[in-house]
Design an enzyme around this catalytic site. Structure first.
Site, mmCIF file in Angstrom:
data_model
loop_
_atom_site.group_PDB
_atom_site.id
_atom_site.type_symbol
_atom_site.label_atom_id
_atom_site.label_comp_id
_atom_site.label_asym_id
_atom_site.label_seq_id
_atom_site.Cartn_x
_atom_site.Cartn_y
_atom_site.Cartn_z
ATOM 1 N N SER A 99 15.112 34.229 -18.216
ATOM 2 C CA SER A 99 15.189 35.472 -18.965
ATOM 3 C C SER A 99 16.572 36.096 -18.809
ATOM 4 O O SER A 99 17.568 35.493 -19.187
ATOM 5 C CB SER A 99 14.061 36.404 -18.525
ATOM 6 O OG SER A 99 13.797 37.376 -19.510
ATOM 7 N N ASP A 159 7.046 31.653 -27.116
ATOM 8 C CA ASP A 159 7.720 32.780 -26.476
ATOM 9 C C ASP A 159 8.100 33.811 -27.532
ATOM 10 O O ASP A 159 8.980 33.571 -28.360
ATOM 11 C CB ASP A 159 8.976 32.289 -25.745
ATOM 12 C CG ASP A 159 9.573 33.343 -24.821
ATOM 13 O OD1 ASP A 159 9.269 34.532 -24.998
ATOM 14 O OD2 ASP A 159 10.350 32.970 -23.922
ATOM 15 N N HIS A 170 6.567 33.105 -22.314
ATOM 16 C CA HIS A 170 7.732 33.415 -21.479
ATOM 17 C C HIS A 170 7.452 32.967 -20.042
ATOM 18 O O HIS A 170 7.246 33.789 -19.142
ATOM 19 C CB HIS A 170 8.008 34.912 -21.559
ATOM 20 C CG HIS A 170 9.413 35.309 -21.223
ATOM 21 N ND1 HIS A 170 10.521 34.797 -21.851
ATOM 22 C CD2 HIS A 170 9.889 36.184 -20.297
ATOM 23 C CE1 HIS A 170 11.606 35.347 -21.355
ATOM 24 N NE2 HIS A 170 11.252 36.186 -20.402
#
Length: 645
Positions: free
Chosen positions: A216, A321, A352
């Site tokens: 991320s 995602d 995610h």
């Protein structure tokens, strides 16, 4: 080489270095402040102990419990909090004592992050912890547990304005990227650093070869740092990472949410008046009210600098995602491909989620090979493996020589209610902001105000959609602009992936100590029987269709062409399934549009669905028949911007 076992603690609060009892040959003198600096050439073996030349891999021969743990502050020339003092970047290091004593220089695995203090890392939200002297004790995640015994240093960097670093972060901007570049420069002898009490510290223990990794925001930093071309960065492993902050906060001029950049800066950064002022500037410059791509977003767009990337890239992303959406990996991958960057790709079905969670053993093994090749120089054949590895069904993985696998892009025409037949005339959509996705995909043969659906005949053969689909619409509007939303759907009863859930079972990857174990809970994949699945979604503001930076207002009543890019996908649609395309206008469930309420006409002859497929055809049904879609579980919109996910 005889293994030396020692407990070493370097204190950052004074010039004292304490050394516990040593097991092994007696040492003539204490370890100096920089252990690598005091060892002579004669102590360096021709092949370090951790390298097995037969298997061409590093081995866990070093004592993790005895590893050197140190905390330093890297100097910068920035003063982002305007306090009259240059910012410093907190760097925490774990490295084997044995290589230091032998004078063996080692490479670095780095995770630079804003999350070490505020939110934690991984599924278990681990934070850094320190001993009474302020020296790193527990480093989050398993990287140090696994790789330090194998002859690597593992470094956790608090980016500017976060954790124990000073200053104020600018959320993906130049200051944050430069704060990491400054650390890489220090590791390569081009910058300075000091302990908490001001003693200078040199990184003579390292080769200067750095591999960045992270999920991320952390992986986003890796992308951004690679785009500077900094010397010493040999490889990056971005996991579910952003390639352009503009594309993270909006889609083609349609915001996902308002004031996200200043919110995120406050979530991860220091709580001070100076940093509040910096975050105020973020809000002033984000152009939420227009959705325009500006110089502010260009600074945070790493794609434009892909030509500077010198590091290899091993990226991984989830095909479901919708936090960091799949356009991020696909556009970054395409940009790297144009510049012949050595690269590798894993695509899972997940959202995610780190592959450490959903394919743990295989991921750790592959990551080990990757770092051994790019940081230790071991010719283990990892670059001869297939370039792309893709999860085609839950826990079913296939290897491909390249990605995307498009060899026959096709244009699928639209007609009234049908995909695959050239239509005549037009259809009308009047915006209904209250429509939910469940409303939109249900009962696709039923007329529902606010949407138009188009259906194919049952597929005569399976097709593989690999790459980025789009929808081209010739339309006219009664407004100067309007959001346009497209969804590609496949209808047919099947067991489909719905997410992951943490179990009560843990597995361990690497060595452990009483205060830093390598054991983490596993997850299990969840599936459910359903009669449809969303293949991809896409949104665009019609005025931004031709330019994101210089929008062109629509002339009411005048025909124009708008293309809606869908999110990248790699999915095999089985024989017998029906493809559906749903077109709506504003989408208040997934986005925060600035404009709503328009009515548009779509010219069917000038509109089409563009699909990147490898085989098969898309034909229109001879007649439209009802398709029952019984949505028993409402579609769960993810919290798109929850940074802890």
């Amino acid at each position: 080489m005889t293994t030396v076992r020692a407990r070493v603690t370097i204190l950052v609060s004074s010039t004292v270095l304490s050394l516990a009892t040593v097991t092994g040959p007696a040492m003539a003198a204490p370890i100096p402040d920089d252990p690598g600096a005091g060892a002579g050439p004669a102590a360096t073996p021709s092949v370090p102990e951790h390298i097995d030349t037969a298997t061409k891999s590093t081995q866990p021969v070093y004592d993790y419990d005895a590893a050197i743990r140190e905390s330093v502050y890297v100097d910068t020339t920035m003063d982002t909090d305007s306090d009259g003092k240059d910012d410093v970047i907190a760097v925490d290091i774990v490295r084997p004592v044995e290589t230091a004593l032998a004078g063996v220089k080692i490479p670095v695995i780095m995770d630079a992050s804003p999350y070490y203090s505020c939110c934690g890392r991984g599924n278990e939200s681990e934070k850094k912890t320190y001993d009474a002297n302020g020296v790193i004790q527990k480093m989050p995640l398993y990287y140090d547990n696994y790789f330090v015994p194998r002859g690597y240093a593992v470094i956790g960097v608090d980016i500017v304005g976060t954790g124990r670093s000073t200053g104020c972060g600018d959320v993906g901007g130049k200051d944050e990227i430069d704060s990491v570049v400054d650390v890489i420069d220090w590791l390569n002898g081009r910058n300075t650093a000091h302990t908490a009490d001001g003693r200078q510290v040199k990184a003579t223990w390292t080769t200067g070869s750095v591999g960045m990794i992270g999920k991320s925001y952390d992986g986003t930093l890796a992308n951004g740092v690679a785009a500077t071309g900094v010397k010493g960065l040999k490889t990056i492993v971005p996991i579910s990472a952003i390639s352009s902050w503009y594309d993270y906060t909006r889609s083609g001029g349609v915001p996902y949410s308002d004031d996200y950049m200043p919110w995120l800066g406050g979530y991860v950064g220091h709580d001070s008046p100076a940093c509040e002022a910096v975050r105020g500037e973020l809000g002033d410059n984000d152009d939420d009210e227009t959705g325009d791509y500006t110089a502010f977003w260009s600074e945070r767009d790493y794609l434009k600098d892909a030509g500077k990337v010198k590091a290899s890239v091993f990226m991984t992303h989830g095909l479901n995602d919708y936090n960091v959406q799949t356009n991020h990996f696909s556009q970054w991958w395409t940009a790297l491909s144009k510049n012949n960057v050595p690269r590798k790709l894993w695509l899972g079905l997940e959202d995610h989620v780190d592959p450490f969670e959903f394919r743990r053993d295989a991921w750790v093994d592959e990551l080990h090979k990757w770092f051994d090749y790019w940081l230790q120089g071991l010719q283990n054949g990892v670059m001869k493996e297939p370039m792309a590895t893709i999860e085609t069904a839950p826990d079913v993985w296939r290897n491909y020589q390249t990605w995307p696998a498009v060899n026959r892009p096709i244009s699928v025409p639209l007609s009234a209610g049908k995909l695959g037949a050239q239509g005549k005339g037009s259809v009308t959509i009047t915006d209904d902001p209250d429509l939910t996705e469940d409303d939109i995909v249900a009962d696709p043969t039923t007329v529902i105000a606010g949407r138009q659906t188009f259906l194919s005949a049952p597929l005569p053969v399976p097709i593989r959609i690999s790459g980025t689909s789009s929808v081209t619409l010739k339309l006219k509007s009664d407004s100067s602009t309007t959001p346009v939303t497209a969804r590609l759907i496949e209808y047919g009863d099947a067991q489909r992936y719905t997410g992951v859930r943490r179990t009560d079972v843990s597995s361990c990857e690497g060595a452990s100590t009483d205060y830093d174990d390598s054991c983490y809970y596993t997850v299990e994949k969840l599936t459910a029987q359903s009669d449809h699945g969303i293949v991809s979604r896409g949104w665009i503001d019609a005025a931004h269709s031709k330019s994101l930076s210089k929008p062109t207002p629509l002339t009411p009543g005048q025909w124009t062409t708008v293309t809606v890019p869908l999110r990248a996908q790699d999915e095999v649609i089985p024989k017998g399934r029906i493809l559906g395309l749903a077109i709506t206008l504003s989408d208040t469930e997934w986005t925060s549009p600035n404009d709503t309420g328009a009515t548009i006409d779509i010219d069917l002859a000038g509109s089409k669905l563009n699909l990147p497929v490898t085989s098969g055809t898309i034909a229109a049904p001879t007649k439209l028949t009802p398709i029952d879609v019984d949505i028993t579980t409402p579609t769960q919109r993810p919290d798109l911007h929850d940074p802890t996910n």
